[in-house]
Design a protein around this motif. Structure first.
Motif, PDB file in Angstrom:
ATOM      1  N   LEU A   1      -7.491 105.255  20.160  1.00 55.03           N
ATOM      2  CA  LEU A   1      -5.491 105.318  19.508  1.00 55.03           C
ATOM      3  C   LEU A   1      -5.663 107.232  19.019  1.00 55.03           C
ATOM      4  O   LEU A   1      -6.538 107.712  18.860  1.00 55.03           O
ATOM      5  N   CYS A   2      -4.787 108.171  18.798  1.00 55.18           N
ATOM      6  CA  CYS A   2      -4.939 109.327  18.098  1.00 55.18           C
ATOM      7  C   CYS A   2      -5.554 109.431  17.355  1.00 55.18           C
ATOM      8  O   CYS A   2      -7.077 110.434  17.272  1.00 55.18           O
ATOM      9  N   SER A   3      -4.947 108.897  15.753  1.00 54.06           N
ATOM     10  CA  SER A   3      -5.337 109.751  14.769  1.00 54.06           C
ATOM     11  C   SER A   3      -7.305 109.361  14.547  1.00 54.06           C
ATOM     12  O   SER A   3      -7.623 110.038  14.738  1.00 54.06           O
ATOM     13  N   PRO A   4      -6.963 107.682  15.154  1.00 52.31           N
ATOM     14  CA  PRO A   4      -9.451 107.114  14.721  1.00 52.31           C
ATOM     15  C   PRO A   4     -10.063 108.509  16.129  1.00 52.31           C
ATOM     16  O   PRO A   4     -11.007 108.859  14.994  1.00 52.31           O
ATOM     17  N   THR A   5      -9.404 108.848  16.811  1.00 54.67           N
ATOM     18  CA  THR A   5     -10.742 109.460  17.752  1.00 54.67           C
ATOM     19  C   THR A   5     -10.725 110.727  16.905  1.00 54.67           C
ATOM     20  O   THR A   5     -11.074 111.444  17.452  1.00 54.67           O
ATOM     21  N   ARG A   6      -9.472 111.535  16.168  1.00 53.93           N
ATOM     22  CA  ARG A   6      -9.487 112.936  15.790  1.00 53.93           C
ATOM     23  C   ARG A   6     -10.165 113.182  14.802  1.00 53.93           C
ATOM     24  O   ARG A   6     -11.159 113.905  14.488  1.00 53.93           O
ATOM     25  N   ALA A   7      -9.958 111.664  14.017  1.00 50.60           N
ATOM     26  CA  ALA A   7     -11.233 112.065  12.964  1.00 50.60           C
ATOM     27  C   ALA A   7     -12.358 111.259  13.194  1.00 50.60           C
ATOM     28  O   ALA A   7     -13.249 112.231  12.510  1.00 50.60           O
ATOM     29  N   SER A   8     -12.614 111.026  13.920  1.00 50.06           N
ATOM     30  CA  SER A   8     -14.244 110.754  14.493  1.00 50.06           C
ATOM     31  C   SER A   8     -14.592 112.447  15.315  1.00 50.06           C
ATOM     32  O   SER A   8     -16.434 112.824  15.297  1.00 50.06           O
ATOM     33  N   LEU A   9     -14.049 112.263  15.928  1.00 41.69           N
ATOM     34  CA  LEU A   9     -14.092 113.831  16.921  1.00 41.69           C
ATOM     35  C   LEU A   9     -14.755 115.110  15.665  1.00 41.69           C
ATOM     36  O   LEU A   9     -16.144 115.577  15.610  1.00 41.69           O
ATOM     37  N   LEU A  10     -13.987 114.930  14.457  1.00 45.27           N
ATOM     38  CA  LEU A  10     -13.910 116.150  13.855  1.00 45.27           C
ATOM     39  C   LEU A  10     -14.653 116.222  12.793  1.00 45.27           C
ATOM     40  O   LEU A  10     -15.626 116.446  11.656  1.00 45.27           O
ATOM     41  N   THR A  11     -15.281 114.680  12.316  1.00 44.18           N
ATOM     42  CA  THR A  11     -15.911 114.160  11.288  1.00 44.18           C
ATOM     43  C   THR A  11     -17.403 113.888  11.695  1.00 44.18           C
ATOM     44  O   THR A  11     -18.939 113.834  11.967  1.00 44.18           O
ATOM     45  N   GLY A  12     -17.748 113.408  13.300  1.00 46.18           N
ATOM     46  CA  GLY A  12     -18.600 112.696  14.197  1.00 46.18           C
ATOM     47  C   GLY A  12     -19.268 111.643  13.250  1.00 46.18           C
ATOM     48  O   GLY A  12     -20.041 111.729  13.463  1.00 46.18           O
ATOM     49  N   ARG A  13     -18.086 110.595  12.666  1.00 39.45           N
ATOM     50  CA  ARG A  13     -18.226 109.416  12.152  1.00 39.45           C
ATOM     51  C   ARG A  13     -17.865 107.941  12.638  1.00 39.45           C
ATOM     52  O   ARG A  13     -16.311 108.902  13.150  1.00 39.45           O
ATOM     53  N   ASN A  14     -17.827 107.231  12.551  1.00 33.92           N
ATOM     54  CA  ASN A  14     -16.626 106.324  13.445  1.00 33.92           C
ATOM     55  C   ASN A  14     -15.811 105.986  11.919  1.00 33.92           C
ATOM     56  O   ASN A  14     -15.311 106.336  11.127  1.00 33.92           O
ATOM     57  N   HIS A  15     -14.656 105.269  13.088  1.00 35.96           N
ATOM     58  CA  HIS A  15     -13.373 105.816  12.310  1.00 35.96           C
ATOM     59  C   HIS A  15     -12.802 105.158  11.016  1.00 35.96           C
ATOM     60  O   HIS A  15     -12.574 105.425  10.528  1.00 35.96           O
ATOM     61  N   HIS A  16     -13.510 104.042  10.804  1.00 38.56           N
ATOM     62  CA  HIS A  16     -12.442 102.580  10.324  1.00 38.56           C
ATOM     63  C   HIS A  16     -13.523 103.742   9.095  1.00 38.56           C
ATOM     64  O   HIS A  16     -13.003 103.302   7.672  1.00 38.56           O
ATOM     65  N   SER A  17     -14.897 103.515   9.308  1.00 41.45           N
ATOM     66  CA  SER A  17     -15.742 104.304   8.181  1.00 41.45           C
ATOM     67  C   SER A  17     -14.659 105.246   6.927  1.00 41.45           C
ATOM     68  O   SER A  17     -15.444 105.123   5.702  1.00 41.45           O
ATOM     69  N   VAL A  18     -14.798 106.560   8.153  1.00 39.88           N
ATOM     70  CA  VAL A  18     -14.100 106.950   6.809  1.00 39.88           C
ATOM     71  C   VAL A  18     -12.221 107.373   6.546  1.00 39.88           C
ATOM     72  O   VAL A  18     -11.609 107.798   6.275  1.00 39.88           O
ATOM     73  N   GLY A  19     -11.785 105.637   7.367  1.00 40.18           N
ATOM     74  CA  GLY A  19     -10.638 105.412   6.487  1.00 40.18           C
ATOM     75  C   GLY A  19      -9.272 105.722   7.089  1.00 40.18           C
ATOM     76  O   GLY A  19      -8.203 105.451   7.210  1.00 40.18           O
ATOM     77  N   MET A  20     -10.166 105.703   8.673  1.00 40.12           N
ATOM     78  CA  MET A  20      -8.761 105.772   9.460  1.00 40.12           C
ATOM     79  C   MET A  20      -9.524 104.425  10.733  1.00 40.12           C
ATOM     80  O   MET A  20      -8.993 104.332  12.152  1.00 40.12           O
ATOM     81  N   ALA A  21      -8.631 103.598  10.535  1.00 39.85           N
ATOM     82  CA  ALA A  21      -8.659 101.994  11.421  1.00 39.85           C
ATOM     83  C   ALA A  21      -8.051 101.718  12.469  1.00 39.85           C
ATOM     84  O   ALA A  21      -8.033 101.505  13.461  1.00 39.85           O
ATOM     85  N   THR A  22      -6.938 102.699  12.109  1.00 40.95           N
ATOM     86  CA  THR A  22      -5.325 103.241  12.956  1.00 40.95           C
ATOM     87  C   THR A  22      -4.982 104.330  12.470  1.00 40.95           C
ATOM     88  O   THR A  22      -5.495 105.125  12.376  1.00 40.95           O
ATOM     89  N   ILE A  23      -4.158 104.741  13.252  1.00 41.90           N
ATOM     90  CA  ILE A  23      -2.600 105.587  12.568  1.00 41.90           C
ATOM     91  C   ILE A  23      -2.519 105.955  11.537  1.00 41.90           C
ATOM     92  O   ILE A  23      -2.376 104.920  11.090  1.00 41.90           O
ATOM     93  N   THR A  24      -2.589 107.144  11.539  1.00 45.00           N
ATOM     94  CA  THR A  24      -1.835 107.566   9.696  1.00 45.00           C
ATOM     95  C   THR A  24      -0.579 107.037   9.528  1.00 45.00           C
ATOM     96  O   THR A  24      -0.492 107.298   7.822  1.00 45.00           O
ATOM     97  N   ASN A  25      -0.083 106.884  10.203  1.00 47.37           N
ATOM     98  CA  ASN A  25       1.114 105.846   9.972  1.00 47.37           C
ATOM     99  C   ASN A  25       0.882 104.688   8.789  1.00 47.37           C
ATOM    100  O   ASN A  25       1.896 103.922   8.355  1.00 47.37           O
ATOM    101  N   PHE A  26      -0.436 104.122   8.720  1.00 46.40           N
ATOM    102  CA  PHE A  26      -0.484 103.141   8.002  1.00 46.40           C
ATOM    103  C   PHE A  26      -1.555 103.293   6.734  1.00 46.40           C
ATOM    104  O   PHE A  26      -2.751 104.072   7.219  1.00 46.40           O
ATOM    105  N   ASP A  27      -1.101 103.724   5.767  1.00 45.16           N
ATOM    106  CA  ASP A  27      -1.434 103.422   4.362  1.00 45.16           C
ATOM    107  C   ASP A  27      -1.444 102.432   3.608  1.00 45.16           C
ATOM    108  O   ASP A  27      -0.619 101.982   3.140  1.00 45.16           O
ATOM    109  N   LEU A  28      -2.713 101.224   3.958  1.00 44.02           N
ATOM    110  CA  LEU A  28      -2.208 100.090   3.093  1.00 44.02           C
ATOM    111  C   LEU A  28      -2.768 100.032   1.374  1.00 44.02           C
ATOM    112  O   LEU A  28      -2.453  98.810   1.110  1.00 44.02           O
ATOM    113  N   GLY A  29      -2.925 101.285   1.029  1.00 41.28           N
ATOM    114  CA  GLY A  29      -3.650 101.551  -0.608  1.00 41.28           C
ATOM    115  C   GLY A  29      -5.309 101.544  -0.651  1.00 41.28           C
ATOM    116  O   GLY A  29      -5.740 101.026   0.506  1.00 41.28           O
ATOM    117  N   PRO A  30      -4.856 101.836  -2.015  1.00 41.12           N
ATOM    118  CA  PRO A  30      -6.718 101.784  -2.205  1.00 41.12           C
ATOM    119  C   PRO A  30      -7.714 100.032  -1.704  1.00 41.12           C
ATOM    120  O   PRO A  30      -8.230 100.286  -1.428  1.00 41.12           O
TER     121      PRO A  30
END
Length: 726
Positions: free
Chosen positions: A59-88
């Protein structure tokens, strides 16, 4: 100027450009075997390297988060797209990049670079897409010094919701010819580069260029679509076979690769009726024209870089964020809102719009048969962890750098987290332990720079896990285990498959029954990687989860007050009126009987609502999947200070309800609404005092946005607490 900046400017500068396509399949580019004309990208490939074993997230947001950071997408807070913010309480699903995972823009800026982001962002919680932010996760909050583009996951190509730096702006007027957002993005990319190279020519720049292409809506200038008229009449069976054979000729895939059977949702072309073929052909003509048009915009950028002598010293990386999308389902789609609502459009739904599919009031998405072609020779699609979702084209070119320039193909296994570490290595930059006082998590990716000059060097990446909405996979030492999760099924009951990638390039021969022990080892390894990289707990995520609002979100409120003149509010930051009762109250001044216009509008031609005064009557129209429920007052609208009110009363356990119109407390109109939206009204935002183009209705199409000519003091939304459970 700090020491890092002095060092960077004293050395021969290297610019860096990331070009990111959206939902473009592995086999869509000419240099990857396609019949689609992509001559400018093909020239990049001819002067650099193509990779045939490179992977992104599904999916798009996770790929972009990993591309720009060099880190796995779950680790940086982007398990899926940014439409899903499940809170702290769900740190891996915040819809934002953690400040503990600095972006390449932040790192390069601190090393003397100018940093620009152009195009799609989709890396901030969508409920932050409002004129008041918050801006912490917007591009300027993540290391970019300038931004021009759109904040959410998609936008209308002809009438985009545009943001310049930290504020919403109207679509610019174009002096000649029709407007298209891809052209506008390149205009601004060139302007940013011009400004920087004119004033501070000694500084290098980093440009993150993320097109809306090839995401829905597929929209392109007519002259580009006409290039492909008749090209796809032979159907997806033959086009797929042609791409497959061309890929072997180009050396993109192994000579012994097999073309998989059709995906289960794809019918053979000769079983389609004449009308089904006619409609399907037009969908693909539009998609192909869309891609060629985008390629021409990349050509404009490349030409400009050469013109100002900034091409040879620029490292260019071009990727797609995931595989081709099947959201158009078996017949294709002309209505994005139906995709979100889970409705499969029939031929009868689409045929009335056949002549309009080229135009600016239809949001096209091709059928899954063409998505399968775009992913040739891979199986399945975006969102899935089979190769059709995660194996994507990658082109790297660097004229002055240490890259072999002989149109070569590289086959080492690599992942999206590896690109930014590669850039750091070739630029001799060490990622910092802290950024603005915030400690940084380790980089997860590994450099690919060894592939630049060593085509036969074994891959230095051994293992990578994948997960998206329960779909899972792991690649380890040339083997892959993969499972497709069905929502509602226990994760322990998912059926895994096993593939030997050393002899099976594209997952054709499932060996799970032959090597059950090896499969079990890989499954256990997946769980270990998932634990290490913040994947757990697994969730049965879907659009239904959008109802689970983060209590910190602006949309968690039940009352909203907007004052006249407020800028457009992003759709996800607007009052969530779906699946509940609500009221809209506009306090206005109407100086005379000629004062007409829109008071409130949300959405566009696919779906939405509009409250307006026209011909001295009060109107409310609700556009549900292009079915219009219209109301008109039974009396004229008086002049003076007025309270205009619309009330929707929802029926329990239903999306149906009753709409009521009031003027100064008096009921002036009422009707039943058989259906309203359950999950999301539209990708287009909320406008106060106008109907931002493209309009919800055609009733005032000739008047454009049809702005209200009186005074709007305020508009108040009040939401009921009668939402049905998701």
């Amino acid at each position: 100027m700090n020491n890092a900046e002095e060092v960077r400017q004293d050395k021969e500068k290297t610019n860096v450009i990331y070009i990111v396509f959206d939902d473009m399949g592995f086999g869509d580019l000419g240099c990857y075997g396609s019949e689609i004309q992509t001559s400018n990208i093909d020239q990049l490939a001819a002067g650099g390297l193509r990779y045939n074993n490179f992977h992104a997230t599904p999916l798009c947001s996770p790929t972009r988060a990993s591309l720009l950071t060099g880190r796995n997408h779950h680790s940086v807070g982007m398990a899926t797209i940014t439409n899903f913010d499940l809170g702290p309480d769900s740190p891996n699903t915040r819809g934002r990049i953690s400040h503990h995972a600095g972006t390449i823009a932040e790192v390069l800026k601190d090393n003397g670079y100018s940093t620009f982001a152009i195009g799609k962002w989709h890396l901030a919680p969508v409920h932050h897409s409002s004129p008041a932010g918050p801006y912490d996760y917007w591009p300027l909050g993540k290391g970019f010094q300038r931004f021009y583009g759109f904040m959410e996951g998609e936008t209308d190509q002809f009438y985009p919701d545009l943001v310049y730096d930290n504020h919403f702006v109207p679509r610019p007027d174009k002096q000649e010819g029709p407007y298209h957002v891809s052209e506008d993005l390149i205009d601004h990319a060139r302007q940013f580069i011009t400004d920087q190279t004119s004033i501070t020519p000694e500084k290098p720049f980093f440009l993150y260029l993320a097109f809306g292409a090839q995401h829905v809506p597929h929209q392109a200038p007519l002259e580009y679509i006409r290039k492909y008229q008749g090209k796809y009449d032979i159907g997806w069976d033959q086009i797929r076979e042609q791409r497959f054979h061309r890929q072997k000729e180009l050396g993109i895939i192994p000579q012994d690769a097999e073309l998989p059977p059709f995906n289960p949702d794809v019918r053979p072309w000769d079983t389609l009726s004449a009308n089904e073929q006619k409609v399907a052909t037009r969908f693909m003509e539009i998609y192909a024209g869309f891609l060629t048009h985008t390629d021409d915009q990349i050509g404009r950028l490349i030409h400009y870089l050469k013109e100002i002598d900034q091409y040879d010293n620029t490292l260019i990386v071009l990727i797609s964020d995931n595989g081709a999308s099947s959201t158009g389902r078996s017949n294709g789609s002309v209505d994005y809102s139906k995709i979100v609502e889970g409705y499969t459009e029939t031929l009868d739904d689409i045929l009335p719009y056949y002549e309009q599919m080229y135009g600016d009031r239809v949001s096209c998405e091709y059928p899954s048969g063409w998505a399968q072609v775009c992913n040739t020779p891979l199986r399945y699609y975006k969102q899935q962890t089979y190769f059709g979702g995660i194996r994507v084209p990658l082109i790297i070119q660097w004229p002055q750098g240490s890259i072999e320039r002989s149109e070569q193909v590289r086959s080492q296994f690599h992942y999206i987290t590896d690109i930014t570490p590669t850039v750091y290595e070739v630029l001799d930059i060490q990622p910092p332990a802290e950024i603005r006082g915030v400690s940084q998590m380790p980089i997860h990716g590994s450099s690919m720079s060894y592939t630049f000059t060593q085509p036969d060097e074994p891959t230095r990446r051994v293992t990578q896990h994948f997960e998206m909405m329960g779909n899972r996979a792991i690649i380890h030492n040339g083997w892959k285990a993969v499972t497709n999760h069905e929502r509602g099924v226990a994760f322990e009951d998912d059926v895994w498959e096993l593939y030997d990638l050393s002899s099976d390039y594209n997952e054709v021969n499932n060996l799970s029954a032959v090597y059950p022990n090896r499969l079990q080892e890989l499954i256990e390894l997946w769980w270990g990687e998932a634990e290490q990289h913040d994947v757990l707990p697994l969730r049965n995520a879907g659009w239904q989860d959008l109802a689970k609002h983060n209590p910190e979100s602006v949309t968690a409120r039940n009352k909203f007050t907007y004052y006249g003149g407020v800028a457009i509010i992003g759709s996800a930051a607007a009052p969530p009126t779906v699946n509940r009762s609500y009221s809209i109250t506009a306090h206005i001044e109407r100086p005379d009987d000629s004062c007409d216009g829109v008071l409130v509008a949300m959405g566009n031609y696919d779906g939405g609502y509009t409250l307006y005064i026209r011909n001295n009557r009060l109107h409310f129209e609700y556009n549900h999947m292009r079915t219009l429920y219209a109301m008109i007052s039974d009396c004229e609208v008086p002049s003076g200070d007025l309270e205009i009110r619309f009330v929707f009363t929802k029926q329990p356990l239903s999306t149906a309800g009753t709409g009521s119109l009031y003027i100064n407390g008096k009921l002036v109109g009422e009707r039943k609404f058989p259906k309203t939206y359950k999950y999301k009204i539209s990708r287009k935002g909320l406008s106060i005092g106008r109907d931002a183009l493209p309009t919800v209705t055609e009733m005032y199409l000739e008047e454009g946005e049809y702005p209200y000519r009186g005074t709007i003091r305020k508009v108040v939304y009040e939401l009921g607490d009668d939402k049905d459970p998701a």
